[in-house]
Design an enzyme around this catalytic site. Structure first.
Site, PDB file in Angstrom:
ATOM      1  N   SER A 171       0.939  -0.946  -0.002  1.00  0.00           N
ATOM      2  CA  SER A 171       0.140   0.197   0.164  1.00  0.00           C
ATOM      3  C   SER A 171       0.959   1.205   0.326  1.00  0.00           C
ATOM      4  CB  SER A 171      -0.914   0.434   1.040  1.00  0.00           C
ATOM      5  OG  SER A 171      -1.353   1.742   1.824  1.00  0.00           O
ATOM      6  N   TYR A 206      -1.465  -1.158  11.013  1.00  0.00           N
ATOM      7  CA  TYR A 206      -1.172  -2.130   9.718  1.00  0.00           C
ATOM      8  C   TYR A 206      -0.397  -1.472   8.807  1.00  0.00           C
ATOM      9  CZ  TYR A 206      -3.691  -1.753   4.587  1.00  0.00           C
ATOM     10  OH  TYR A 206      -3.645  -1.773   3.401  1.00  0.00           O
ATOM     11  N   LYS A 232       2.199  -4.055   6.533  1.00  0.00           N
ATOM     12  CA  LYS A 232       3.155  -4.237   5.193  1.00  0.00           C
ATOM     13  C   LYS A 232       4.422  -3.745   4.845  1.00  0.00           C
ATOM     14  CE  LYS A 232      -1.491  -4.372   3.414  1.00  0.00           C
ATOM     15  NZ  LYS A 232      -1.580  -5.671   2.521  1.00  0.00           N
TER      16      LYS A 232
HETATM   17  P1  NAD Z   1     -11.123  -6.764   1.454  1.00  0.00           P
HETATM   18  O1  NAD Z   1     -11.330  -6.888   2.785  1.00  0.00           O
HETATM   19  O2  NAD Z   1     -12.001  -6.587   0.533  1.00  0.00           O
HETATM   20  O3  NAD Z   1     -10.398  -8.007   0.643  1.00  0.00           O
HETATM   21  C1  NAD Z   1      -9.280  -9.193   1.277  1.00  0.00           C
HETATM   22  C2  NAD Z   1      -9.867 -10.175   1.994  1.00  0.00           C
HETATM   23  O4  NAD Z   1      -8.670 -11.251   3.068  1.00  0.00           O
HETATM   24  C3  NAD Z   1     -11.652 -10.832   2.589  1.00  0.00           C
HETATM   25  O5  NAD Z   1     -12.354 -10.785   1.795  1.00  0.00           O
HETATM   26  C4  NAD Z   1     -11.858 -10.997   3.691  1.00  0.00           C
HETATM   27  O6  NAD Z   1     -11.632 -12.031   4.189  1.00  0.00           O
HETATM   28  C5  NAD Z   1     -10.589 -11.710   3.762  1.00  0.00           C
HETATM   29  N1  NAD Z   1      -8.865 -12.173   4.375  1.00  0.00           N
HETATM   30  C6  NAD Z   1      -8.479 -11.316   5.330  1.00  0.00           C
HETATM   31  N2  NAD Z   1      -8.342 -12.090   6.407  1.00  0.00           N
HETATM   32  C7  NAD Z   1      -7.523 -13.125   5.952  1.00  0.00           C
HETATM   33  C8  NAD Z   1      -7.432 -15.098   6.788  1.00  0.00           C
HETATM   34  N3  NAD Z   1      -6.195 -14.502   7.633  1.00  0.00           N
HETATM   35  N4  NAD Z   1      -7.992 -15.535   5.786  1.00  0.00           N
HETATM   36  C9  NAD Z   1      -7.949 -15.721   5.041  1.00  0.00           C
HETATM   37  N5  NAD Z   1      -8.325 -14.605   3.979  1.00  0.00           N
HETATM   38  C10 NAD Z   1      -8.432 -13.298   4.929  1.00  0.00           C
HETATM   39  O7  NAD Z   1      -9.528  -5.975   1.066  1.00  0.00           O
HETATM   40  P2  NAD Z   1      -9.140  -4.934  -0.479  1.00  0.00           P
HETATM   41  O8  NAD Z   1      -9.541  -3.434  -0.365  1.00  0.00           O
HETATM   42  O9  NAD Z   1      -9.788  -5.884  -1.662  1.00  0.00           O
HETATM   43  O10 NAD Z   1      -7.508  -5.507   0.007  1.00  0.00           O
HETATM   44  C11 NAD Z   1      -6.807  -6.687  -0.767  1.00  0.00           C
HETATM   45  C12 NAD Z   1      -5.661  -6.042  -0.027  1.00  0.00           C
HETATM   46  O11 NAD Z   1      -5.141  -5.040  -0.660  1.00  0.00           O
HETATM   47  C13 NAD Z   1      -5.007  -6.304   1.102  1.00  0.00           C
HETATM   48  O12 NAD Z   1      -4.118  -6.894   1.777  1.00  0.00           O
HETATM   49  C14 NAD Z   1      -4.930  -4.945   2.086  1.00  0.00           C
HETATM   50  O13 NAD Z   1      -4.683  -4.852   2.669  1.00  0.00           O
HETATM   51  C15 NAD Z   1      -4.439  -3.681   0.134  1.00  0.00           C
HETATM   52  N6  NAD Z   1      -4.640  -2.880   0.026  1.00  0.00           N
HETATM   53  C16 NAD Z   1      -6.070  -2.462  -0.242  1.00  0.00           C
HETATM   54  C17 NAD Z   1      -6.166  -0.823  -0.337  1.00  0.00           C
HETATM   55  C18 NAD Z   1      -7.629  -0.571  -0.430  1.00  0.00           C
HETATM   56  O14 NAD Z   1      -7.827   0.362   0.062  1.00  0.00           O
HETATM   57  N7  NAD Z   1      -8.740  -0.838  -1.178  1.00  0.00           N
HETATM   58  C19 NAD Z   1      -5.108  -0.217  -0.730  1.00  0.00           C
HETATM   59  C20 NAD Z   1      -3.600  -0.903  -0.433  1.00  0.00           C
HETATM   60  C21 NAD Z   1      -3.599  -1.799  -0.071  1.00  0.00           C
END
Ligand code: NAD
Ligand code: UDP
Length: 355
Positions: free
Chosen positions: A124, A161, A165
């Protein structure tokens, strides 16, 4: 040969899975559905007319990951699974460190056991936290927008958080140092918004949304009376915070490009995925109003703790090396998000709603 997608029913994961299925890849998803719904699988299959292998389970569960590797010939992994709410991570650091770090360590250990050494990791722009901070003395001086952030900016995190990362990125660099048979692509996302054009999948946060677009959608749907705009005294074009909003389908394409890049061995690489353009809160609100035809009442409130004035990517490294570039406009992002909120029965606070 299959691609394992952890967190594949989540927001970014599900959109990426669609793009990968369109490329005829065999997909295996593991997700514990902590922050997503099983119905996402149905939507993915409806959109693509293709089947996915879904396992409901925790990536921290090493034996379950082993079972998946035993059943499927996994050639590469895209690791989305993780908890992502900054505020919650400050309140519950142990849960964040446990979930995000343990899941990654379990996954990497099993990948190593099965000699699967190709990984794309979701990082991120939050890892650039300090580099983005505008100093108090800069406010009101006309120094605006800061600089586009490139991958070599100093790294720091100011919340658990972001720290997870950073820690995972370091683990990945150490693994690569110890064994250069690994191919690892770290993708640092800026601000993903928008949804698949079908309106069948999109971002579906639990509880009160923290992020701007999900909050705008709730105001548009009259679930909330108005949007709080956190500050209009930043040294930006109109005083409101500036971010690099990127369409989630552009982000999905970035993952496809990263996986293709690995086919010819890439080593460890880190790329920003952003558009390179910064838009203010008011610009996003006005664009949303224009494409949806719905008013978004707002009130200017104080700044949100920890917020920075401006943050946008220099995406030129991804453009040059991955041959990836964001294509969708801010209008496309708003239009698709609004379609998702209206066409599909969007659930607010866990309640399914028929629109
Ligand atoms: P999200 O919460 O929609 O998706 C993450 C998924 O991971 C969820 O479906 C959740 O149920 C699953 N999950 C979490 N912990 C788990 C575990 N231990 N075992 C199995 N499943 C698990 O989030 P997103 O927005 O799709 O983000 C995906 C990735 O991208 C994350 O790592 C997040 O930190 C990163 N990210 C997101 C953003 C954003 O703004 N959305 C920005 C930068 C980075
Ligand atoms: N923001 C806002 N009201 C909200 C949510 C966010 O004014 O209800 C602003 C926030 O201050 C920032 C921008 O919108 O300037 C994007 O915030 P978001 O939380 O979506 O992303 P991040 O700050 O994590 O980049």
């Amino acid at each position: 040969m299959a691609i394992l997608v952890t967190g594949g029913t989540g927001y970014i994961g599900s959109h990426t899975v669609i793009r990968l299925l369109e490329k005829e890849q065999e997909i295996v998803i593991i997700d514990n559905l902590f922050n997503s719904k099983l119905s996402v699988i149905e939507s993915i299959e409806k959109i693509t007319q293709k089947k996915v292998n879904f396992y409901c389970g925790d990536v921290c569960n090493r034996q379950m990951i082993r079972d998946i590797f035993m059943r499927h010939n996994i050639k590469s992994v895209v690791h989305f699974a993780g908890l992502k709410a900054v505020g919650e991570s400050v309140e519950k650091p142990l849960i964040y460190y446990h979930n995000n770090i343990m899941s990654t360590l379990s996954l990497l250990a099993v990948m190593d056991e099965y000699h699967c050494k190709r990984l794309v990791f979701s990082s991120s722009a939050t890892v650039y936290q300090d580099a983005k901070t505008v100093l108090p003395e800069q406010i009101g001086t006309g120094i605006i927008e800061g600089k586009a952030i490139s991958e070599d900016f100093p790294l720091n995190a100011t919340n658990p958080y972001g720290m997870t990362k950073l820690m995972i990125e370091q683990v990945l660099r150490d693994i690569y140092m110890s064994d250069n048979q690994w191919d690892i692509v770290i993708l640092r996302y800026f601000n993903p918004i928008g949804a698949h054009e079908s309106g069948l999948i999109g971002e579906d946060p639990n509880g009160i949304p923290n992020n701007l677009m999900p909050y705008i959608l709730e105001v548009a749907k009259k679930k909330r009376p108005y949007l709080n705009i956190f500050g209009n005294d930043y040294p930006t074009k109109d005083g409101t915070g500036v971010r690099d909003y990127i369409h989630v389908m552009d982000l999905a394409d970035g993952h496809v490009k990263a996986l293709e890049h690995m086919e010819s061995r890439c080593g460890l690489k880190t790329y920003n995925l952003g558009t390179g353009k910064g838009y203010s809160v008011l610009e996003l609100v006005n664009t949303f109003k224009k494409v949806s035809g719905v008013d978004i009442p707002y009130r200017i409130t104080g700044r949100r703790l920890g917020d920075i004035a401006s943050c946008y990517a220099n995406p030129s490294k991804a453009e040059k090396e991955l041959r990836w570039k964001a294509n969708y406009s801010l209008e496309d992002m708003c239009r698709s998000a609004w379609k998702w909120a209206t066409v599909k029965n969007l659930s607010f606070n866990g309640d399914e709603e028929n629109v």
